[in-house]
Design a protein around this motif. Structure first.
Motif, PDB file in Angstrom:
ATOM      1  N   SER A  48      12.755  28.374  16.259  1.00 51.20           N
ATOM      2  CA  SER A  48      13.517  28.923  17.384  1.00 51.20           C
ATOM      3  C   SER A  48      13.860  27.823  18.375  1.00 51.20           C
ATOM      4  O   SER A  48      13.014  26.967  18.681  1.00 51.20           O
ATOM      5  N   ALA A  49      15.080  27.837  18.850  1.00 48.87           N
ATOM      6  CA  ALA A  49      15.492  26.908  19.901  1.00 48.87           C
ATOM      7  C   ALA A  49      16.757  27.436  20.542  1.00 48.87           C
ATOM      8  O   ALA A  49      17.679  27.874  19.857  1.00 48.87           O
ATOM      9  N   GLU A  50      16.783  27.402  21.851  1.00 40.34           N
ATOM     10  CA  GLU A  50      17.965  27.773  22.623  1.00 40.34           C
ATOM     11  C   GLU A  50      18.691  26.488  23.012  1.00 40.34           C
ATOM     12  O   GLU A  50      18.060  25.520  23.453  1.00 40.34           O
ATOM     13  N   TYR A  51      20.003  26.462  22.840  1.00 41.04           N
ATOM     14  CA  TYR A  51      20.775  25.251  23.098  1.00 41.04           C
ATOM     15  C   TYR A  51      20.542  24.674  24.497  1.00 41.04           C
ATOM     16  O   TYR A  51      20.630  23.471  24.690  1.00 41.04           O
ATOM     17  N   GLY A  52      20.278  25.520  25.452  1.00 41.29           N
ATOM     18  CA  GLY A  52      20.098  25.040  26.814  1.00 41.29           C
ATOM     19  C   GLY A  52      18.711  24.511  27.108  1.00 41.29           C
ATOM     20  O   GLY A  52      18.442  24.063  28.235  1.00 41.29           O
ATOM     21  N   ASP A  53      17.808  24.520  26.123  1.00 39.68           N
ATOM     22  CA  ASP A  53      16.431  24.045  26.302  1.00 39.68           C
ATOM     23  C   ASP A  53      16.295  22.697  25.606  1.00 39.68           C
ATOM     24  O   ASP A  53      16.076  22.639  24.389  1.00 39.68           O
ATOM     25  N   PRO A  54      16.408  21.593  26.338  1.00 37.04           N
ATOM     26  CA  PRO A  54      16.441  20.275  25.694  1.00 37.04           C
ATOM     27  C   PRO A  54      15.174  19.943  24.904  1.00 37.04           C
ATOM     28  O   PRO A  54      15.254  19.345  23.826  1.00 37.04           O
ATOM     29  N   GLY A  55      14.017  20.350  25.416  1.00 47.41           N
ATOM     30  CA  GLY A  55      12.775  20.073  24.705  1.00 47.41           C
ATOM     31  C   GLY A  55      12.704  20.792  23.375  1.00 47.41           C
ATOM     32  O   GLY A  55      12.338  20.211  22.346  1.00 47.41           O
ATOM     33  N   ALA A  56      13.070  22.068  23.379  1.00 53.35           N
ATOM     34  CA  ALA A  56      13.027  22.855  22.150  1.00 53.35           C
ATOM     35  C   ALA A  56      14.036  22.335  21.133  1.00 53.35           C
ATOM     36  O   ALA A  56      13.735  22.253  19.927  1.00 53.35           O
TER      37      ALA A  56
END
Length: 280
Positions: A48-56
């Motif tokens: 899982s990763a959201e584009y706006g979450d740089p760490g993820a």
């Protein structure tokens, strides 16, 4: 050689590409906002990763050789999310980024979201990442969704034409690039259907395929905004909807490119062929 990251894995396009790569025996990491919704595929793991979450995003992309970057869902902050994703890809050491852009992407494009795609392309160029841009025309699969409950397509497209492209063709083209990214580094491909149709012709094709009488009514721009007022959508979204038709009227979506046959080795699917398959 590392694995391939396929984003948008729960979406119609990303899911198609992921399935093609799995069939080719490619090791993949499938990225979506909800990894538990990703269909299981051989040789693939989901994160899982959201584009706006740089760490993820950085963690999701670390170790990848090539990344398919499917544009984010439409939102007021989509360009910011795209820039965050690109920066994270650079920081993760990605070797090649394949971006799903839009046909005619330009700073002055009539279709408002095509301007965001152009800005994303520029940010990718500025990042120094090796890239390939796949500029899709409108999805032919979505044209039936333009038909209202009364059987009428309404919009200010005039008698302009659109070379809409089948999603299956786009997926095949993207998979071909991902399987041999070095051969396509720095390239931009226009992915279109084999012919440009007016919306009258789209309506006629739908009538023949469905047996339902479907017509096209060319609205004025003012009528288009008024007829969409009832959706209570934000202004940027209504402008995107209406400017899609305006771009057709301006002739900006009429060009027929050779990207599909070049990358897939077969002619692009016609709208009639798509409807015959029951995918429209």
């Amino acid at each position: 050689m590392g694995f391939v990251v396929t984003t948008g894995a729960t979406g119609r396009l990303g899911g198609r590409v992921a399935a093609l790569l799995a069939a080719a025996g490619v090791e993949q990491r499938l990225v979506s906002r909800q990894a538990d919704r990703v269909a299981p595929l051989a040789g693939a793991t989901a994160v899982s990763a959201e584009y706006g979450d740089p760490g993820a995003v950085r963690r999701a992309l670390e170790g990848a050789s090539t990344v398919l970057f499917v544009s984010a869902s439409e939102s007021a902050d989509r360009l910011d999310r795209h820039r965050t994703f690109v920066d994270a890809a650079r920081d993760a050491g990605v070797a090649h980024l394949v971006y799903i852009s839009f046909y005619g992407a330009a700073p002055d494009a009539t279709f408002t979201l095509a301007r965001d795609h152009w800005a994303t392309e520029q940010h990718i160029r500025d990042s120094g990442l090796p890239f390939t841009f796949l500029r899709d025309n409108l999805y032919a699969d979505f044209l039936p969704g333009m038909v209202g409950e009364d059987g009428v397509i309404r919009g200010p497209a005039g008698q302009g034409r659109v070379a809409a492209v089948a999603q299956d063709d786009i997926a095949e083209a993207a998979a071909a690039v991902l399987l041999d990214p070095g051969a396509h580094e720095g390239a931009t491909y226009d992915l279109t259907g084999p012919q440009a149709l007016t919306l009258d012709e789209v309506a006629s094709a739908l009538t023949r395929a469905t047996g339902r009488a479907i017509t096209y009514h060319p609205e004025t721009v003012e009528e288009a905004y008024e007829s969409r007022r009832g959706y209570n959508a934000p202004g940027w979204q209504v402008a995107a909807w209406v400017s899609t038709y305006e771009a057709i009227a301006a002739g900006e979506l009429a060009g027929v490119g050779d990207g599909i046959p070049t990358l897939t080795g077969h002619p692009a699917t016609t709208f009639e062929e798509l409807l015959a398959k029951g995918q429209g």
